[in-house]
Write a protein that holds these residues in place. Structure first.
Motif, PDB file in Angstrom:
ATOM      1  N   ILE A  15       0.853  -1.184   0.000  1.00  0.00           N
ATOM      2  CA  ILE A  15       0.000   0.000   0.000  1.00  0.00           C
ATOM      3  C   ILE A  15       0.888   1.233   0.000  1.00  0.00           C
ATOM      4  CG2 ILE A  15      -1.761   1.307   1.243  1.00  0.00           C
ATOM      5  CD1 ILE A  15      -2.659  -1.419   2.433  1.00  0.00           C
ATOM      6  N   SER A  16       0.602   2.129  -0.916  1.00  0.00           N
ATOM      7  CA  SER A  16       1.320   3.391  -1.004  1.00  0.00           C
ATOM      8  C   SER A  16       0.288   4.510  -1.101  1.00  0.00           C
ATOM      9  CB  SER A  16       2.221   3.387  -2.239  1.00  0.00           C
ATOM     10  OG  SER A  16       2.784   4.665  -2.431  1.00  0.00           O
ATOM     11  N   MET A  17       0.403   5.473  -0.175  1.00  0.00           N
ATOM     12  CA  MET A  17      -0.522   6.609  -0.172  1.00  0.00           C
ATOM     13  C   MET A  17       0.340   7.870  -0.183  1.00  0.00           C
ATOM     14  SD  MET A  17      -3.271   4.998   2.515  1.00  0.00           S
ATOM     15  CE  MET A  17      -4.814   5.533   1.777  1.00  0.00           C
ATOM     16  N   ASP A  18       0.352   8.534  -1.329  1.00  0.00           N
ATOM     17  CA  ASP A  18       1.236   9.671  -1.563  1.00  0.00           C
ATOM     18  C   ASP A  18       0.417  10.957  -1.658  1.00  0.00           C
ATOM     19  OD1 ASP A  18       2.832  11.671  -2.889  1.00  0.00           O
ATOM     20  OD2 ASP A  18       4.214  10.073  -3.485  1.00  0.00           O
ATOM     21  N   TYR A  19       0.517  11.787  -0.647  1.00  0.00           N
ATOM     22  CA  TYR A  19      -0.277  13.019  -0.619  1.00  0.00           C
ATOM     23  C   TYR A  19       0.100  13.984  -1.740  1.00  0.00           C
ATOM     24  CZ  TYR A  19      -2.468  17.329   0.882  1.00  0.00           C
ATOM     25  OH  TYR A  19      -3.213  18.480   0.915  1.00  0.00           O
ATOM     26  N   SER A  20       1.397  14.240  -1.929  1.00  0.00           N
ATOM     27  CA  SER A  20       1.817  15.229  -2.919  1.00  0.00           C
ATOM     28  C   SER A  20       1.432  14.833  -4.337  1.00  0.00           C
ATOM     29  CB  SER A  20       3.319  15.505  -2.826  1.00  0.00           C
ATOM     30  OG  SER A  20       4.042  14.330  -3.111  1.00  0.00           O
ATOM     31  N   GLN A  21       1.438  13.532  -4.617  1.00  0.00           N
ATOM     32  CA  GLN A  21       1.051  13.041  -5.942  1.00  0.00           C
ATOM     33  C   GLN A  21      -0.451  12.760  -6.032  1.00  0.00           C
ATOM     34  OE1 GLN A  21       3.210  12.729  -8.633  1.00  0.00           O
ATOM     35  NE2 GLN A  21       4.585  13.798  -7.235  1.00  0.00           N
ATOM     36  N   ALA A  22      -1.138  12.798  -4.896  1.00  0.00           N
ATOM     37  CA  ALA A  22      -2.568  12.484  -4.819  1.00  0.00           C
ATOM     38  C   ALA A  22      -2.844  11.114  -5.427  1.00  0.00           C
ATOM     39  CB  ALA A  22      -3.409  13.563  -5.502  1.00  0.00           C
ATOM     40  N   GLU A  23      -2.008  10.156  -5.014  1.00  0.00           N
ATOM     41  CA  GLU A  23      -2.117   8.813  -5.586  1.00  0.00           C
ATOM     42  C   GLU A  23      -2.071   7.764  -4.479  1.00  0.00           C
ATOM     43  OE1 GLU A  23      -0.341   7.884  -9.473  1.00  0.00           O
ATOM     44  OE2 GLU A  23       0.782   6.362  -8.367  1.00  0.00           O
ATOM     45  N   ILE A  24      -2.985   6.833  -4.604  1.00  0.00           N
ATOM     46  CA  ILE A  24      -3.073   5.709  -3.680  1.00  0.00           C
ATOM     47  C   ILE A  24      -2.944   4.442  -4.506  1.00  0.00           C
ATOM     48  CG2 ILE A  24      -4.593   4.460  -2.088  1.00  0.00           C
ATOM     49  CD1 ILE A  24      -5.918   7.263  -1.565  1.00  0.00           C
ATOM     50  N   SER A  25      -2.116   3.531  -4.025  1.00  0.00           N
ATOM     51  CA  SER A  25      -1.899   2.276  -4.741  1.00  0.00           C
ATOM     52  C   SER A  25      -2.022   1.124  -3.751  1.00  0.00           C
ATOM     53  CB  SER A  25      -0.499   2.301  -5.369  1.00  0.00           C
ATOM     54  OG  SER A  25      -0.231   1.086  -6.020  1.00  0.00           O
ATOM     55  N   ILE A  26      -2.848   0.143  -4.117  1.00  0.00           N
ATOM     56  CA  ILE A  26      -3.020  -1.060  -3.306  1.00  0.00           C
ATOM     57  C   ILE A  26      -2.830  -2.244  -4.252  1.00  0.00           C
ATOM     58  CG2 ILE A  26      -4.560  -2.369  -1.790  1.00  0.00           C
ATOM     59  CD1 ILE A  26      -6.004   0.282  -1.165  1.00  0.00           C
ATOM     60  N   VAL A  27      -1.739  -3.006  -4.036  1.00  0.00           N
ATOM     61  CA  VAL A  27      -1.364  -4.050  -4.987  1.00  0.00           C
ATOM     62  C   VAL A  27      -1.030  -5.345  -4.254  1.00  0.00           C
ATOM     63  CG1 VAL A  27       0.278  -4.713  -6.793  1.00  0.00           C
ATOM     64  CG2 VAL A  27      -0.417  -2.317  -6.574  1.00  0.00           C
ATOM     65  N   GLY A  28      -1.667  -6.435  -4.666  1.00  0.00           N
ATOM     66  CA  GLY A  28      -1.336  -7.749  -4.128  1.00  0.00           C
ATOM     67  C   GLY A  28      -2.542  -8.501  -3.608  1.00  0.00           C
ATOM     68  N   LYS A  29      -2.282  -9.436  -2.715  1.00  0.00           N
ATOM     69  CA  LYS A  29      -3.328 -10.244  -2.091  1.00  0.00           C
ATOM     70  C   LYS A  29      -3.772  -9.567  -0.805  1.00  0.00           C
ATOM     71  CE  LYS A  29      -1.097 -14.442  -3.702  1.00  0.00           C
ATOM     72  NZ  LYS A  29      -0.298 -15.599  -3.292  1.00  0.00           N
ATOM     73  N   TYR A  49      -6.846  12.748   4.580  1.00  0.00           N
ATOM     74  CA  TYR A  49      -6.595  13.277   3.236  1.00  0.00           C
ATOM     75  C   TYR A  49      -7.736  14.185   2.778  1.00  0.00           C
ATOM     76  CZ  TYR A  49      -6.090  13.404  -1.847  1.00  0.00           C
ATOM     77  OH  TYR A  49      -5.996  13.826  -3.145  1.00  0.00           O
ATOM     78  N   PHE A  50      -8.968  13.761   3.027  1.00  0.00           N
ATOM     79  CA  PHE A  50     -10.110  14.525   2.519  1.00  0.00           C
ATOM     80  C   PHE A  50     -10.419  15.773   3.332  1.00  0.00           C
ATOM     81  CE2 PHE A  50     -11.037  10.679  -0.004  1.00  0.00           C
ATOM     82  CZ  PHE A  50     -11.067  11.305  -1.247  1.00  0.00           C
ATOM     83  N   ILE A  51      -9.632  16.051   4.365  1.00  0.00           N
ATOM     84  CA  ILE A  51      -9.740  17.344   5.037  1.00  0.00           C
ATOM     85  C   ILE A  51      -9.211  18.428   4.106  1.00  0.00           C
ATOM     86  CG2 ILE A  51      -8.860  18.734   6.959  1.00  0.00           C
ATOM     87  CD1 ILE A  51      -8.880  16.095   8.626  1.00  0.00           C
ATOM     88  N   SER A  52      -8.155  18.086   3.358  1.00  0.00           N
ATOM     89  CA  SER A  52      -7.560  19.031   2.406  1.00  0.00           C
ATOM     90  C   SER A  52      -7.048  18.261   1.187  1.00  0.00           C
ATOM     91  CB  SER A  52      -6.419  19.785   3.092  1.00  0.00           C
ATOM     92  OG  SER A  52      -5.850  20.705   2.198  1.00  0.00           O
ATOM     93  N   PRO A  53      -7.967  17.731   0.365  1.00  0.00           N
ATOM     94  CA  PRO A  53      -7.556  16.891  -0.755  1.00  0.00           C
ATOM     95  C   PRO A  53      -7.015  17.698  -1.939  1.00  0.00           C
ATOM     96  CG  PRO A  53      -9.910  17.174  -0.825  1.00  0.00           C
ATOM     97  CD  PRO A  53      -9.423  17.864   0.436  1.00  0.00           C
ATOM     98  N   LYS A  54      -6.314  16.993  -2.803  1.00  0.00           N
ATOM     99  CA  LYS A  54      -5.860  17.568  -4.063  1.00  0.00           C
ATOM    100  C   LYS A  54      -7.068  17.618  -5.020  1.00  0.00           C
ATOM    101  CE  LYS A  54      -1.486  17.694  -2.896  1.00  0.00           C
ATOM    102  NZ  LYS A  54      -0.740  18.915  -2.752  1.00  0.00           N
ATOM    103  N   PRO A  55      -6.997  18.447  -6.069  1.00  0.00           N
ATOM    104  CA  PRO A  55      -8.131  18.559  -7.002  1.00  0.00           C
ATOM    105  C   PRO A  55      -8.478  17.233  -7.690  1.00  0.00           C
ATOM    106  CG  PRO A  55      -6.569  20.340  -7.363  1.00  0.00           C
ATOM    107  CD  PRO A  55      -5.933  19.401  -6.384  1.00  0.00           C
ATOM    108  N   GLN A  56      -7.464  16.413  -7.946  1.00  0.00           N
ATOM    109  CA  GLN A  56      -7.708  15.101  -8.556  1.00  0.00           C
ATOM    110  C   GLN A  56      -6.973  14.052  -7.735  1.00  0.00           C
ATOM    111  OE1 GLN A  56      -7.480  14.634 -12.829  1.00  0.00           O
ATOM    112  NE2 GLN A  56      -6.651  12.582 -12.602  1.00  0.00           N
ATOM    113  N   THR A  57      -7.640  12.924  -7.511  1.00  0.00           N
ATOM    114  CA  THR A  57      -7.071  11.828  -6.735  1.00  0.00           C
ATOM    115  C   THR A  57      -7.160  10.553  -7.561  1.00  0.00           C
ATOM    116  OG1 THR A  57      -7.866  12.885  -4.710  1.00  0.00           O
ATOM    117  CG2 THR A  57      -7.233  10.548  -4.565  1.00  0.00           C
TER     118      THR A  57
END
Length: 126
Positions: A15-29, A49-57
């Motif tokens: 699991i990778s949750m990157d605020y600056s990139q506004a990207e969340i990745s969940i990979v595997g079992k 995150y949704f307290i101050s989200p990026k324009p696109q996630t």
């Protein structure tokens, strides 16, 4: 806001949750022993995150296999996304292996359950 990274195990996804990139990745079992305890940092992060989200996630989910408690957890995760869809343009990429019909069907079911979310079903070719 700090990023979150959780390494994969035999029973849980990377699991990778990157605020600056506004990207969340969940990979595997996903069938950890205590699903809700395992995913608690993820759920806390997404709420913050949704307290101050990026324009696109962007959310990339490439789940090879998951158990019923993970399914319930993903349902709760998508609920949070749906509740916050007016704060950010949310794109969910549900990535599945061409040979994994179960993963495709799961993506289709989540897409039907959450019609207000923007799901892309993406076939991963070998």
């Amino acid at each position: 806001m700090t990023n979150l990274s959780i390494e994969a195990t035999n029973y849980s996804p990377h699991i990778s949750m990157d605020y600056s990139q506004a990207e969340i990745s969940i990979v595997g079992k996903s069938y950890p022993e205590n699903t809700f305890e395992f995913y608690k940092p993820v759920m806390d992060w997404i709420e913050e995150y949704f307290i101050s989200p990026k324009p696109q996630t962007t959310i990339n989910m490439e789940i090879v296999y998951f158990n019923s408690s993970s399914s319930k957890l993903f349902f709760d995760f998508f609920d949070i996304l749906e509740e916050n869809r007016d704060k950010s343009d949310i794109i969910i990429n549900w990535i599945y292996d061409e040979d994994n019909d179960t993963a495709l069907e799961a993506g289709e079911e989540f897409m039907e359950d959450f019609e207000k979310l923007n799901f892309n079903l993406i076939e991963k070719l070998d």
